[in-house]
Scaffold this motif. Structure first.
Motif, PDB file in Angstrom:
ATOM      1  N   MET A 155     -37.801  93.243  24.805  1.00  0.00           N
ATOM      2  CA  MET A 155     -36.462  93.800  24.520  1.00  0.00           C
ATOM      3  C   MET A 155     -36.365  94.149  23.031  1.00  0.00           C
ATOM      4  O   MET A 155     -36.781  93.368  22.188  1.00  0.00           O
ATOM      5  CB  MET A 155     -35.388  92.772  24.885  1.00  0.00           C
ATOM      6  CG  MET A 155     -33.983  93.275  24.611  1.00  0.00           C
ATOM      7  SD  MET A 155     -32.712  92.057  24.946  1.00  0.00           S
ATOM      8  CE  MET A 155     -32.855  91.833  26.707  1.00  0.00           C
ATOM      9  N   GLY A 156     -35.825  95.329  22.753  1.00  0.00           N
ATOM     10  CA  GLY A 156     -35.691  95.750  21.361  1.00  0.00           C
ATOM     11  C   GLY A 156     -34.549  95.020  20.659  1.00  0.00           C
ATOM     12  O   GLY A 156     -33.680  94.432  21.315  1.00  0.00           O
ATOM     13  N   GLU A 163     -27.262  93.430  29.556  1.00  0.00           N
ATOM     14  CA  GLU A 163     -26.754  94.674  30.159  1.00  0.00           C
ATOM     15  C   GLU A 163     -27.375  95.912  29.497  1.00  0.00           C
ATOM     16  O   GLU A 163     -27.711  96.870  30.176  1.00  0.00           O
ATOM     17  CB  GLU A 163     -25.235  94.699  30.006  1.00  0.00           C
ATOM     18  CG  GLU A 163     -24.580  95.873  30.703  1.00  0.00           C
ATOM     19  CD  GLU A 163     -23.099  95.923  30.385  1.00  0.00           C
ATOM     20  OE1 GLU A 163     -22.460  94.851  30.282  1.00  0.00           O
ATOM     21  OE2 GLU A 163     -22.583  97.050  30.209  1.00  0.00           O
ATOM     22  N   LEU A 164     -27.535  95.857  28.174  1.00  0.00           N
ATOM     23  CA  LEU A 164     -27.922  97.076  27.450  1.00  0.00           C
ATOM     24  C   LEU A 164     -29.425  97.182  27.210  1.00  0.00           C
ATOM     25  O   LEU A 164     -29.931  98.267  26.912  1.00  0.00           O
ATOM     26  CB  LEU A 164     -27.193  97.123  26.092  1.00  0.00           C
ATOM     27  CG  LEU A 164     -25.665  97.110  26.170  1.00  0.00           C
ATOM     28  CD1 LEU A 164     -25.067  96.985  24.774  1.00  0.00           C
ATOM     29  CD2 LEU A 164     -25.144  98.364  26.857  1.00  0.00           C
ATOM     30  N   GLY A 165     -30.124  96.050  27.286  1.00  0.00           N
ATOM     31  CA  GLY A 165     -31.575  96.092  27.080  1.00  0.00           C
ATOM     32  C   GLY A 165     -31.973  96.044  25.611  1.00  0.00           C
ATOM     33  O   GLY A 165     -33.120  96.314  25.276  1.00  0.00           O
ATOM     34  N   ASP A 206     -31.894  98.224  10.319  1.00  0.00           N
ATOM     35  CA  ASP A 206     -32.151  99.461  11.068  1.00  0.00           C
ATOM     36  C   ASP A 206     -30.932 100.380  11.014  1.00  0.00           C
ATOM     37  O   ASP A 206     -31.058 101.598  11.010  1.00  0.00           O
ATOM     38  CB  ASP A 206     -32.422  99.139  12.549  1.00  0.00           C
ATOM     39  CG  ASP A 206     -33.577  98.184  12.700  1.00  0.00           C
ATOM     40  OD1 ASP A 206     -34.707  98.576  12.386  1.00  0.00           O
ATOM     41  OD2 ASP A 206     -33.332  97.020  13.116  1.00  0.00           O
ATOM     42  N   ILE A 207     -29.752  99.751  11.033  1.00  0.00           N
ATOM     43  CA  ILE A 207     -28.518 100.531  11.173  1.00  0.00           C
ATOM     44  C   ILE A 207     -27.485 100.020  10.161  1.00  0.00           C
ATOM     45  O   ILE A 207     -27.265  98.809  10.045  1.00  0.00           O
ATOM     46  CB  ILE A 207     -27.935 100.392  12.603  1.00  0.00           C
ATOM     47  CG1 ILE A 207     -28.989 100.807  13.650  1.00  0.00           C
ATOM     48  CG2 ILE A 207     -26.663 101.231  12.751  1.00  0.00           C
ATOM     49  CD1 ILE A 207     -28.564 100.580  15.097  1.00  0.00           C
ATOM     50  N   VAL A 208     -26.877 100.946   9.438  1.00  0.00           N
ATOM     51  CA  VAL A 208     -25.795 100.602   8.515  1.00  0.00           C
ATOM     52  C   VAL A 208     -24.470 100.940   9.214  1.00  0.00           C
ATOM     53  O   VAL A 208     -24.287 102.054   9.708  1.00  0.00           O
ATOM     54  CB  VAL A 208     -25.942 101.385   7.191  1.00  0.00           C
ATOM     55  CG1 VAL A 208     -24.700 101.237   6.331  1.00  0.00           C
ATOM     56  CG2 VAL A 208     -27.175 100.891   6.434  1.00  0.00           C
ATOM     57  N   HIS A 251     -33.118 106.873  20.368  1.00  0.00           N
ATOM     58  CA  HIS A 251     -34.309 106.517  19.579  1.00  0.00           C
ATOM     59  C   HIS A 251     -35.193 105.445  20.202  1.00  0.00           C
ATOM     60  O   HIS A 251     -36.230 105.123  19.629  1.00  0.00           O
ATOM     61  CB  HIS A 251     -33.892 106.046  18.178  1.00  0.00           C
ATOM     62  CG  HIS A 251     -33.240 107.125  17.378  1.00  0.00           C
ATOM     63  ND1 HIS A 251     -33.956 108.034  16.642  1.00  0.00           N
ATOM     64  CD2 HIS A 251     -31.939 107.461  17.228  1.00  0.00           C
ATOM     65  CE1 HIS A 251     -33.110 108.887  16.058  1.00  0.00           C
ATOM     66  NE2 HIS A 251     -31.881 108.552  16.395  1.00  0.00           N
ATOM     67  N   ALA A 252     -34.784 104.902  21.382  1.00  0.00           N
ATOM     68  CA  ALA A 252     -35.552 103.777  21.943  1.00  0.00           C
ATOM     69  C   ALA A 252     -37.018 104.136  22.115  1.00  0.00           C
ATOM     70  O   ALA A 252     -37.898 103.292  21.939  1.00  0.00           O
ATOM     71  CB  ALA A 252     -34.948 103.357  23.279  1.00  0.00           C
TER      72      ALA A 252
END
Ligand SMILES: NC(=O)c1ccc[n+]([C@@H]2O[C@H](COP(=O)([O-])OP(=O)(O)OC[C@H]3O[C@@H](n4cnc5c(N)ncnc54)[C@H](O)[C@@H]3O)[C@@H](O)[C@H]2O)c1
Ligand SMILES: N[C@@H](CCO)C(=O)O
Length: 362
Positions: free
Chosen positions: A1-2, A32-34, A93-95, A344-345
């Motif tokens: 899982m990411g 639920e979202l992986g 990874d994300i702001v 982007h997965a």
């Protein structure tokens, strides 16, 4: 899982509500979202900054009263928000940008978004300033760096107005939009109709988390002006600047006028609209209107908002839902995080997380 590591810029109502979602519902969401979510940095004008690249324990932060929070004495903490350093150097990874909206020049949020994209980080934001005032340039920068710039919460909080138009209106020509796009002013007009005075109604909207830090933008229409710009630019292909959008708020409407209109079956509403003409030009405006009871927007009450899209093949399609609220807006950020994952997965060129230099740790 990411897993996605997040840097939260601004830790007010909205980003705290996102932290609560992650802290309390993270495991269910991951199933639920992986993918799972972890917060590795938080900055705030008042609280300072906190960095832990192994993941910040959110529970004690959420247990503290918002006004009392200080990161200065915590391990990895500082009294200084250090936004640029955190955004550029901490390996997130994300702001997630949720500082104050500045309707004049979008700063400092505009710089926060730009630094993040320049550093190869995805961005999601609920901040209308950067999106309305520099959305085109920021999208270009994101595309250049191979990252996403998502901003669903900039219009109607978590109600999926922008994504509905982007994903569901293929093949339709949208010729105009009209809507009630500010939860605070709509709530206030309703409360004045019920007999409450303006300062008390503003205080309630602040307490409920609907109002901007400076509610002038809600009352004078600037918040809707930015939202109309975002809709016109995103959905009608316009490139509007603030001065292109006529703007009048609700401050000149007296309580007597509100109640008198109600007695006559009319409802004052702050309406934003944009229309595309045959030659491709777009007119946009924000102004209060006394709507008759049968008008589709007349029944949109309290923090509920609605946007009607005028289209060639479907006529009018209206999306209605919460326009403001801390949890509702945190959901917009969650929907942005899901969109980033979906896009982007499978990237095999996804940016690799830089390693935070020990010398830069606090
Ligand atoms: N609350 C809502 O219903 C809602 C809905 C949609 C969009 N938004 C937008 O989301 C953003 C956040 O809203 P909110 O309700 O959480 O506001 P808020 O005022 O509760 O929180 C903003 C936080 O940002 C911090 N901050 C301000 N400038 C900063 C800086 N330079 N560096 C670091 N931190 C800074 C403040 O200290 C504050 O804690 C705003 O731009 C708002 O317009 C809010
Ligand atoms: N202050 C804004 C928040 C949502 O952008 C409103 O009341 O609608």
């Amino acid at each position: 899982m990411g897993r996605y590591d997040l840097a939260l810029i601004g830790f007010g109502g909205v980003n705290r509500a996102l932290a609560e979602l992650i802290s309390h519902g993270g495991e269910r969401l991951a199933k639920e979202l992986g993918f799972s979510l972890r917060v590795v940095a938080i900055t705030d004008l008042r609280a300072g900054s906190l960095v832990d690249t192994d993941g910040i324990d959110l529970a004690p932060l959420l247990a503290a009263e918002p006004g009392e929070l200080s990161f200065a004495d915590l391990s990895g903490g500082s009294a200084d928000p250090r936004n640029e350093w955190v955004i550029r150097e901490v390996p997130a990874d994300i702001v997630v940008e949720a500082t104050f909206t500045n309707p004049t020049d979008g700063e400092p949020a505009l710089s926060h978004v730009r630094w993040a994209l320049e550093s190869g980080k995805h961005v999601c934001t609920t901040n209308k300033g950067p999106v309305a005032l520099a959305g085109r340039a920021l999208k270009h920068l994101a595309a250049e760096r191979g990252v996403s710039f998502e901003f669903e919460g900039s219009v109607l909080s978590g109600t999926p107005v922008l994504r509905t138009a982007e994903r569901m209106f293929g093949g339709l020509q949208v010729t105009g939009v009209q809507g009630i796009m500010n939860g605070t002013s709509n709530y206030i007009l309703g409360r004045i109709e019920e007999g409450i005075d303006l300062p008390a109604a503003i205080a309630e909207a602040q307490e409920l988390g609907y109002a901007e830090a400076d509610p002038t933008a809600d009352i004078e229409g600037h918040d809707v002006q930015l939202k109309v710009m975002i809709l016109a630019n995103e959905v009608l292909g316009a490139d509007l600047r603030r001065e292109d959008v006529f703007c009048e708020g609700i401050s000149a409407i007296t309580p007597h006028e509100v109640r008198d209109a109600a007695a006559k079956g009319l409802r004052w509403k702050l309406v934003g609209s944009a229309t595309r003409h045959e030659d491709g030009s777009v007119d946009a405006r924000v102004a209060p209107l006394a709507l008759p009871a049968h008008h589709p927007l007349a029944g949109i009450s309290g923090p509920l908002n609605a946007v009607a899209f005028h289209t060639d093949l479907l006529g009018t399609v209206t999306v209605c839902g919460p326009g403001a609220g801390r949890i509702e807006t945190a959901y917009a950020l969650l929907s942005d995080l899901i969109a980033i994952h979906q896009r982007h997965a499978d990237d095999d060129t996804a940016p690799t997380r830089p390693v935070l230099q020990e010398t830069h740790r606090v």
